[in-house]
Design an enzyme around this catalytic site. Structure first.
Site, PDB file in Angstrom:
ATOM      1  N   HIS A  22      81.283  48.289 -20.860  1.00  5.93           N
ATOM      2  CA  HIS A  22      82.729  47.645 -21.647  1.00  5.93           C
ATOM      3  C   HIS A  22      82.948  48.470 -22.987  1.00  5.93           C
ATOM      4  O   HIS A  22      83.129  47.518 -23.944  1.00  5.93           O
ATOM      5  CB  HIS A  22      82.867  46.243 -21.657  1.00  5.93           C
ATOM      6  CG  HIS A  22      82.610  45.445 -20.327  1.00  5.93           C
ATOM      7  ND1 HIS A  22      83.759  45.544 -19.530  1.00  5.93           N
ATOM      8  CD2 HIS A  22      81.462  44.901 -19.828  1.00  5.93           C
ATOM      9  CE1 HIS A  22      83.317  44.989 -18.318  1.00  5.93           C
ATOM     10  NE2 HIS A  22      82.041  44.503 -18.546  1.00  5.93           N
ATOM     11  N   GLN A  62      89.011  47.400 -17.142  1.00  9.30           N
ATOM     12  CA  GLN A  62      87.972  46.524 -17.713  1.00  9.30           C
ATOM     13  C   GLN A  62      86.786  47.332 -18.142  1.00  9.30           C
ATOM     14  O   GLN A  62      86.029  46.777 -18.883  1.00  9.30           O
ATOM     15  CB  GLN A  62      87.849  45.623 -16.411  1.00  9.30           C
ATOM     16  CG  GLN A  62      86.932  44.597 -16.825  1.00  9.30           C
ATOM     17  CD  GLN A  62      86.142  44.068 -15.597  1.00  9.30           C
ATOM     18  OE1 GLN A  62      84.997  44.613 -15.079  1.00  9.30           O
ATOM     19  NE2 GLN A  62      86.495  42.889 -15.088  1.00  9.30           N
ATOM     20  N   SER A  70      83.344  40.176 -15.387  1.00  7.01           N
ATOM     21  CA  SER A  70      83.189  41.468 -15.308  1.00  7.01           C
ATOM     22  C   SER A  70      83.196  42.083 -13.815  1.00  7.01           C
ATOM     23  O   SER A  70      84.254  41.887 -13.255  1.00  7.01           O
ATOM     24  CB  SER A  70      81.644  42.012 -15.969  1.00  7.01           C
ATOM     25  OG  SER A  70      81.475  43.314 -16.093  1.00  7.01           O
ATOM     26  N   LEU A  71      82.122  42.336 -13.364  1.00  2.00           N
ATOM     27  CA  LEU A  71      82.001  42.605 -11.819  1.00  2.00           C
ATOM     28  C   LEU A  71      82.443  41.553 -11.010  1.00  2.00           C
ATOM     29  O   LEU A  71      83.245  41.747  -9.885  1.00  2.00           O
ATOM     30  CB  LEU A  71      80.444  42.837 -11.425  1.00  2.00           C
ATOM     31  CG  LEU A  71      80.058  43.071 -10.047  1.00  2.00           C
ATOM     32  CD1 LEU A  71      79.795  41.789  -9.484  1.00  2.00           C
ATOM     33  CD2 LEU A  71      81.128  43.731  -9.385  1.00  2.00           C
ATOM     34  N   ARG A 115      81.967  51.575  -8.272  1.00  2.00           N
ATOM     35  CA  ARG A 115      81.838  51.157  -9.620  1.00  2.00           C
ATOM     36  C   ARG A 115      80.500  51.143 -10.050  1.00  2.00           C
ATOM     37  O   ARG A 115      79.977  51.434 -11.326  1.00  2.00           O
ATOM     38  CB  ARG A 115      82.718  49.629  -9.790  1.00  2.00           C
ATOM     39  CG  ARG A 115      82.867  48.936 -11.362  1.00  2.00           C
ATOM     40  CD  ARG A 115      83.177  47.896 -11.007  1.00  2.00           C
ATOM     41  NE  ARG A 115      83.650  47.170 -12.376  1.00  2.00           N
ATOM     42  CZ  ARG A 115      82.818  46.438 -13.199  1.00  2.00           C
ATOM     43  NH1 ARG A 115      81.665  46.153 -12.624  1.00  2.00           N
ATOM     44  NH2 ARG A 115      83.236  46.150 -14.195  1.00  2.00           N
ATOM     45  N   GLN A 162      77.048  40.663 -13.808  1.00  2.00           N
ATOM     46  CA  GLN A 162      75.547  41.185 -13.768  1.00  2.00           C
ATOM     47  C   GLN A 162      74.696  40.427 -14.734  1.00  2.00           C
ATOM     48  O   GLN A 162      74.979  40.016 -15.594  1.00  2.00           O
ATOM     49  CB  GLN A 162      75.801  42.688 -14.184  1.00  2.00           C
ATOM     50  CG  GLN A 162      74.733  43.536 -13.746  1.00  2.00           C
ATOM     51  CD  GLN A 162      75.150  45.094 -13.787  1.00  2.00           C
ATOM     52  OE1 GLN A 162      76.340  45.422 -13.476  1.00  2.00           O
ATOM     53  NE2 GLN A 162      74.261  45.975 -13.979  1.00  2.00           N
TER      54      GLN A 162
END
Length: 302
Positions: free
Chosen positions: A194, A243, A87-88, A112, A10
């Site tokens: 996170h 995560q 991440s994503l 998500r 992101q």
């Protein structure tokens, strides 16, 4: 000599992303049309518009990034020995590795994004030019009771994002300045990604993933949680869920890649943020990126 494919996270999105790939490459168009057909909102319009504010809403940002990365892979036929998503970005990596199907990948990225966009408390800040041990100590000092701050994205030796309760992040910023941080940049985000504040999202996402089949990976995925190359379906599934509340250990992930013999990394998707981070982490891995149709054509003509 191994190749690593990197999938951005992101923040890399931009208006008009992947539009040129869609219009000029049949394989990219085919995968994008499939992805668009699996969503119950107009992802095509959100991505291809030059000024659609929805693109910066997490619930739409994440599917857009997912789609763009997979469009680049379809257009180029790029193959790698290892995969790494930030991440994503771990989710398109799992689709490319054959761990989840494209349709299930769209379901996962949509859910998500929805859950993470609903977690609207807390704050995040990027910290430039502060040693990691000093940063961890400042986080510990700034955390009081249930009001906590911790590293969220360990992006480079001198670039870490912290995340947590707003008051704790404010206390951290004051301490970090006192302790020599070169720059502290508050991030415009919908929630404290996170961090412990994402626990409700993690719990709901875990329940949702129980409806999705995960298979062993055909290509090892260096996961953010363990910073290890994983192929086991159960391990990958567990760590992908975890995560959401755990830090992205990008520095260690890149170091793992180098230790496995990776000498080349290709970032697929919008911009080239991760490529720049890799260059800060190690000189052992050369980097390139493929974002646009022109860059895809350049790769195919090499």
């Amino acid at each position: 000599m191994s190749k690593l494919i990197i999938f951005p996270g992101q923040g890399a999105q931009y208006g008009g992303m992947a539009k040129d790939l869609y219009e000029q490459n049949d394989k990219a168009r085919a995968v994008l049309d499939k992805i668009f057909s699996y969503t119950d909102f107009d992802l095509k319009e959100i991505m291809f518009s030059e000024d659609d504010d929805r693109l910066n809403d997490t619930k739409y940002t994440q599917p857009a990034l997912f789609a763009h990365s997979l469009a680049v892979l379809a257009a180029t036929g790029l193959k790698g020995d290892y995969l790494l998503g930030h991440s994503l970005g771990e989710l398109p990596a799992l689709v490319h590795a054959g761990t989840v199907s494209l349709k299930d990948g769209v379901k996962l990225v949509t859910r998500r994004g929805e859950l993470m966009s609903q977690a609207d408390s807390g704050a995040m800040a990027a910290v430039i030019g502060m040693g990691f041990k000093d940063l961890e100590d400042a986080c510990s000092s700034a955390s009081e009771g249930d009001s906590k701050v911790a590293p969220a994205n360990i992006n480079a030796p001198d670039q870490v994002v912290v995340s947590g309760d707003t008051e704790a992040v404010d206390r951290f910023k004051a301490l970090a300045k006192e302790r020599g941080a070169r720059r502290i940049i508050p991030l415009k985000v919908s929630g404290a990604f996170h961090s412990h504040l994402m626990e409700p999202a993690r719990a709901e996402f875990k329940t949702f993933t129980e409806t999705i089949e995960f298979k062993d990976a055909n290509i090892p995925v260096i996961q953010n949680v363990s910073a290890k190359a994983e192929t086991d379906a159960a391990t990958i599934k567990h760590q992908f869920v975890e995560q959401i509340t755990h830090p992205v250990r990008f520095v260690e992930c890149v170091e793992t890649a180098a230790s496995l013999g990776v000498t080349e990394a290709v970032e697929v998707g919008p911009k080239k943020v991760q490529s720049g981070l890799v260059r800060k982490i190690t000189k052992e891995i050369s980097t390139s990126n493929i974002d646009t149709f022109e860059q895809a054509e350049g790769f195919l003509n090499e």
